[in-house]
Write an enzyme that holds these catalytic residues in place. Structure first.
Site, PDB file in Angstrom:
ATOM      1  CG  ASP A  36     -17.598 -68.331  69.687  1.00  0.00           C
ATOM      2  OD1 ASP A  36     -18.204 -69.386  69.393  1.00  0.00           O
ATOM      3  OD2 ASP A  36     -17.036 -68.128  70.776  1.00  0.00           O
ATOM      4  CD  GLU A  38     -17.384 -69.683  60.328  1.00  0.00           C
ATOM      5  OE1 GLU A  38     -17.296 -70.024  59.148  1.00  0.00           O
ATOM      6  OE2 GLU A  38     -17.214 -70.476  61.280  1.00  0.00           O
ATOM      7  CE1 TYR A  39     -25.634 -68.641  66.911  1.00  0.00           C
ATOM      8  CE2 TYR A  39     -25.082 -66.504  67.869  1.00  0.00           C
ATOM      9  CZ  TYR A  39     -25.962 -67.564  67.717  1.00  0.00           C
ATOM     10  OH  TYR A  39     -27.175 -67.544  68.360  1.00  0.00           O
ATOM     11  CD  GLU A 116     -36.614 -88.305  84.517  1.00  0.00           C
ATOM     12  OE1 GLU A 116     -36.633 -87.147  84.983  1.00  0.00           O
ATOM     13  OE2 GLU A 116     -37.542 -88.804  83.864  1.00  0.00           O
ATOM     14  CE  LYS A 118     -35.953 -83.701  94.111  1.00  0.00           C
ATOM     15  NZ  LYS A 118     -35.488 -82.342  94.355  1.00  0.00           N
ATOM     16  CG  ASP A 120     -30.102 -78.444  94.461  1.00  0.00           C
ATOM     17  OD1 ASP A 120     -31.270 -78.041  94.642  1.00  0.00           O
ATOM     18  OD2 ASP A 120     -29.216 -78.372  95.323  1.00  0.00           O
ATOM     19  CE1 TYR A 227     -29.519 -81.497  80.048  1.00  0.00           C
ATOM     20  CE2 TYR A 227     -28.879 -81.205  82.354  1.00  0.00           C
ATOM     21  CZ  TYR A 227     -28.552 -81.472  81.038  1.00  0.00           C
ATOM     22  OH  TYR A 227     -27.251 -81.726  80.697  1.00  0.00           O
ATOM     23  CE  LYS A 292     -39.762 -87.712  86.662  1.00  0.00           C
ATOM     24  NZ  LYS A 292     -39.440 -86.766  85.592  1.00  0.00           N
ATOM     25  CE  LYS A 316     -33.815 -84.173  99.032  1.00  0.00           C
ATOM     26  NZ  LYS A 316     -34.420 -82.912  98.725  1.00  0.00           N
ATOM     27  CB  CYS A 410      -5.489 -54.247 107.466  1.00  0.00           C
ATOM     28  SG  CYS A 410      -4.735 -55.647 106.619  1.00  0.00           S
ATOM     29  CB  CYS A 413      -0.565 -53.901 106.962  1.00  0.00           C
ATOM     30  SG  CYS A 413      -2.017 -53.143 106.238  1.00  0.00           S
ATOM     31  CB  CYS A 428      -6.427 -53.679 103.622  1.00  0.00           C
ATOM     32  SG  CYS A 428      -4.732 -53.102 103.835  1.00  0.00           S
ATOM     33  CB  CYS A 433      -1.310 -54.726 102.987  1.00  0.00           C
ATOM     34  SG  CYS A 433      -1.989 -56.090 103.940  1.00  0.00           S
TER      35      CYS A 433
HETATM   36  S1  IVH Z   1     -40.522 -84.601  88.026  1.00  0.00           S
HETATM   37  C1  IVH Z   1     -44.753 -84.860  89.363  1.00  0.00           C
HETATM   38  N1  IVH Z   1     -37.968 -84.891  87.430  1.00  0.00           N
HETATM   39  O1  IVH Z   1     -37.694 -81.651  92.029  1.00  0.00           O
HETATM   40  C2  IVH Z   1     -43.313 -84.870  89.153  1.00  0.00           C
HETATM   41  N2  IVH Z   1     -38.599 -83.233  89.027  1.00  0.00           N
HETATM   42  O2  IVH Z   1     -40.538 -81.787  94.043  1.00  0.00           O
HETATM   43  C3  IVH Z   1     -42.758 -83.535  89.054  1.00  0.00           C
HETATM   44  N3  IVH Z   1     -36.718 -81.913  89.897  1.00  0.00           N
HETATM   45  O3  IVH Z   1     -38.848 -78.710  92.123  1.00  0.00           O
HETATM   46  C4  IVH Z   1     -41.320 -83.457  89.069  1.00  0.00           C
HETATM   47  N4  IVH Z   1     -35.154 -82.917  88.744  1.00  0.00           N
HETATM   48  O4  IVH Z   1     -38.336 -79.225  89.645  1.00  0.00           O
HETATM   49  C5  IVH Z   1     -38.895 -84.231  88.170  1.00  0.00           C
HETATM   50  N5  IVH Z   1     -35.750 -85.212  86.811  1.00  0.00           N
HETATM   51  C6  IVH Z   1     -36.668 -84.538  87.527  1.00  0.00           C
HETATM   52  C7  IVH Z   1     -36.319 -83.499  88.409  1.00  0.00           C
HETATM   53  C8  IVH Z   1     -37.325 -82.861  89.157  1.00  0.00           C
HETATM   54  C9  IVH Z   1     -35.414 -81.970  89.627  1.00  0.00           C
HETATM   55  C10 IVH Z   1     -37.335 -80.983  90.873  1.00  0.00           C
HETATM   56  C11 IVH Z   1     -38.604 -80.334  90.412  1.00  0.00           C
HETATM   57  C12 IVH Z   1     -39.283 -79.961  91.698  1.00  0.00           C
HETATM   58  C13 IVH Z   1     -38.774 -80.997  92.650  1.00  0.00           C
HETATM   59  C14 IVH Z   1     -39.840 -82.033  92.903  1.00  0.00           C
END
Ligand code: IVH
Length: 669
Positions: A36, A38-39, A116, A118, A120, A227, A292, A316, A410, A413, A428, A433
């Site tokens: 860090d 050096e950076y 992939e 998903k 959150d 990502y 996909k 999901k 409190c 106490c 408090c 306490c």
């Molecule tokens: S693809 C047409 N890949 O999920 C396809 N979406 O309704 C578009 N999300 O809010 C989405 N991980 O941001 C894709 N590996 C992933 C994802 C991803 C999370 C989210 C995306 C969107 C919701 C899709």
């Protein structure tokens, strides 16, 4: 004589290239090659040169990550193509129907799927033009979103220009997800709590809230990650989404590694089952997997309906929400007197375990939910985040339920509670306490602080209850109660000896850990380290004025005030004196110089047979050594265990000696 300007331009270019490379190694590959310090040195040099030569400034310079000015309003960005959303499915059956539908539409062609995670988080759209990051936006309504370029620039894993872009990828659009690690989120909330700021509900909300801030300088302090999951490029040679992900990687964008090409829907289902079981082991939240169709020509053939593509679906995980009843609200008193309301719930099974307590954070949260005793509520559980009450089912509210009113005294106490102007928390203020005393001792004994094994919640409760321990200094005279301790409920010869030994052993903890253990408001582990580096003895620290304290970079007025206030209190000075007399380490250099590992820097990787990472770090520091996060030529040893990753290869490349736990123990024995 100043160097000619063309050589300054060259030096600036060299510094930028190097810093970009280090950002990429650190934030995208997680394989840093310099320290860090050096950076920071490189960054400072670049910053200074750019200040002296503003004509050489460039929007993709690493110094520009936090260069943005606060805005009053975000501009609007039109999404082309629109940002679609995904249809959801919740069961194996539904996912098999999706496969059937795809096969029906494709006729004789066979689909391949990319599975992939998903994430959150929050969807973002990125534009690169001429290889440079040109614009970034939120999803908005899918057709247009907010221009949050300056905020996104602060994300260190987001390349400000693409790596060795080939001609056809100079102008691309990228879609991805911004998010926060669960641990970073918790740490951030801890700091907000200590500062009396409003808490965030979960990593997703805090990411969304952060990206909407008008001041990129604040955004830069928040641990946002990214990502990329889709590439949009005007190149007819692109054929496969899976290959597109590789292209994104080669352009320097962070792409998640847990992505699988599946030839059959069975493989997709397996991927989903695997991640449903493993989701908590990830550092970030996921709420399912995304499936996909891999072939881009098949995707085009399938097209989209309304706002979702036909070629993709979200698969999901089972919900971690459940409905239950709020029996009561309990007020917990923290070690600095903060009052935290906790929901006492009718026990309910959710996400694999029974929940009867859930966090309510503070009164603002309760008011926002309009929570009333006896209400039917939704509890939600996610990863290692504490369960929380996320909603009230107002339709099930019994008649006459009145809004919750904060207690005036409190619960531990009976001292009247106090709410400072502009803060969300009640306090408090009675430092004697019993709830606060327990909290302070628990904090003192905690891992990362004095790490006294055997001194958990129950033991502290007992010792404080008996009046033997009123403050942390009393622990070091606990041996005078040895005989009584042995005779106590749940104790005995052996556990009493273990505890007293552990207390004795804790005297060896280095100064910065003792300082952290004292539990001064706003003094976390990092701040404690910083303070002990600049004020290497307790006497120097105690006599430092607020001004002296603030002269240290990283110590602001709030911390300075808190530290000075702590040491002004007679009571605290007495405790410190007793700790000193008991033989605790209250100076920084003494231990370091004497230590067997003085001057040596270690990197830890993989799982060691008996030591946890925290314990290994502690041993190294107690012996005067240092622990670095990445392998560089400034590292003397790599302490490697099972499943060691890329750090091992890097160490081999640099010829840095690798040692195992046994060899390490020999070093310090
Ligand atoms: S693809 C047409 N890949 O999920 C396809 N979406 O309704 C578009 N999300 O809010 C989405 N991980 O941001 C894709 N590996 C992933 C994802 C991803 C999370 C989210 C995306 C969107 C919701 C899709």
């Amino acid at each position: 004589m100043p160097p000619p300007s063309h050589s300054i331009a060259q030096r600036i270019k060299k510094l930028r290239d190097e810093l970009h490379e280090h950002d990429y190694r650190y934030y995208v590959l997680a394989e840093p090659t310099i320290s860090d310090e050096e950076y920071d040195t490189l960054m400072r040099e670049l910053h200074d040169l750019e200040q002296q030569h503003p004509e050489l400034q460039s929007p993709d310079s690493p110094t520009q990550r936090v260069g943005g000015q606060p805005t009053k309003e975000f501009g609007t960005v039109v999404h082309n193509p629109p940002m679609l959303s995904l249809a959801n499915s919740y069961s194996e059956e539904e996912i098999r129907e999706f496969d059937k539908r795809i096969r029906g539409l494709l006729g004789s062609e066979q689909p391949c799927y990319v599975a992939e995670l998903k994430f959150d988080g929050v969807a973002v759209a990125l534009k690169y033009r001429d290889g440079m990051f040109a614009q970034g936006a939120t999803r908005g309504d899918g057709t247009q979103g907010d221009d949050i370029t300056a905020n996104l620039k602060t994300i260190r894993s987001l390349p400000l220009h693409l790596r060795s872009p080939e001609k056809q990828y100079m102008n691309i659009d990228v879609r991805g997800e911004a998010f926060m690690h669960k641990r970073d989120f918790l740490e951030m909330n801890k700091q907000r709590e200590a500062a009396g700021d409003k808490l965030f509900i979960n990593p997703r909300n805090s990411t969304a809230g952060t990206l909407k801030l008008q001041d990129p300088k604040i955004v830069a302090t928040r641990p946002i990650k990214l990502y990329a999951y889709a590439l949009i490029a005007p190149d007819a040679r692109l054929t496969s989404h899976f290959k597109n992900l590789d292209i994104l990687r080669s352009l320097g964008l962070p792409v998640n590694e847990h992505t699988r090409l599946c030839n059959t829907i069975d493989e997709v289902v397996r991927f989903w089952q695997e991640w449903e079981a493993k989701r908590d082991s990830l550092p970030y939240d996921i709420d399912g997997v995304v499936v996909k169709v891999d072939s881009l020509s098949q995707q085009a053939k399938l097209g989209s309906i309304a706002k979702s593509p036909r070629w993709a679906i979200a698969f999901k995980f089972a919900s971690r929400k459940a409905e239950t009843v709020l029996n009561d609200i309990i007020l917990q008193v923290g070690r600095v007197g903060t009052i935290t309301p906790v929901a006492d719930l009718q026990p309910v099974f959710v996400g694999g375990s029974t929940v009867s307590r859930a966090s309510l954070y503070n009164m603002d949260y309760i008011n926002e939910l309009d929570l009333r005793l006896g209400d039917t509520v939704i509890v939600e559980k996610g990863g290692d985040v504490i369960p929380k009450v996320s909603e009230v089912v107002v339709s099930k509210r019994r008649k006459g339920a009145s809004p919750y009113k904060m207690a005036s005294r409190c619960p531990a106490c009976n001292t009247p509670l106090f709410k400072p102007e502009g803060e969300v928390n009640y306090y408090c203020e009675n430092s004697e306490c019993p709830a606060q005393v327990k909290g302070r001792i628990e904090h003192f004994a905690m891992r990362g602080a004095m790490d006294i094994e055997g001194l958990g919640e129950a033991a502290v409760e007992q010792l404080v209850g008996l009046g033997w321990v009123k403050n942390c200094a009393d622990l070091y005279s606990l041996h005078t109660h040895r005989a009584e301790l042995v005779g106590l409920d749940r104790w005995g010869e052996k556990s009493a000896k273990n505890l007293l030994d552990a207390i004795e052993e804790s005297k060896k903890r280095p100064f910065h850990r003792v300082l952290y253990a004292l539990g001064i408001r706003h003094v976390g582990q990092g701040v404690a380290q910083l303070l002990t580096e600049n004020f290497p003895s307790i006497d120097r620290l105690q006599s430092a004025s607020e001004e002296d304290l603030q002269s240290v970079t990283g110590i602001g007025p709030q911390i300075a005030e808190s530290v000075a206030h702590f040491f002004r209190e007679r009571h605290n000075r007495d405790i410190v004196k007793r700790l000193k007399d008991a033989g605790l380490t209250l100076a920084a250099t003494a231990t370091k110089k004497k230590g067997k590992l003085a001057g040596l820097t270690f990197v830890l990787t993989g799982t060691l047979p008996t030591l946890s990472r925290e314990q290994a770090k502690q041993l190294i520091e107690e012996n005067g050594g240092k622990v670095a996060s990445g392998v560089s030529k400034n590292v003397q040893y790599v302490l490697a265990g099972e499943d060691a990753g890329s750090k091992l290869d890097k160490a081999k490349k640099l010829g840095i000696p690798l040692i195992d736990e046994t060899a390490f123990r020999t070093l310090i024995s």
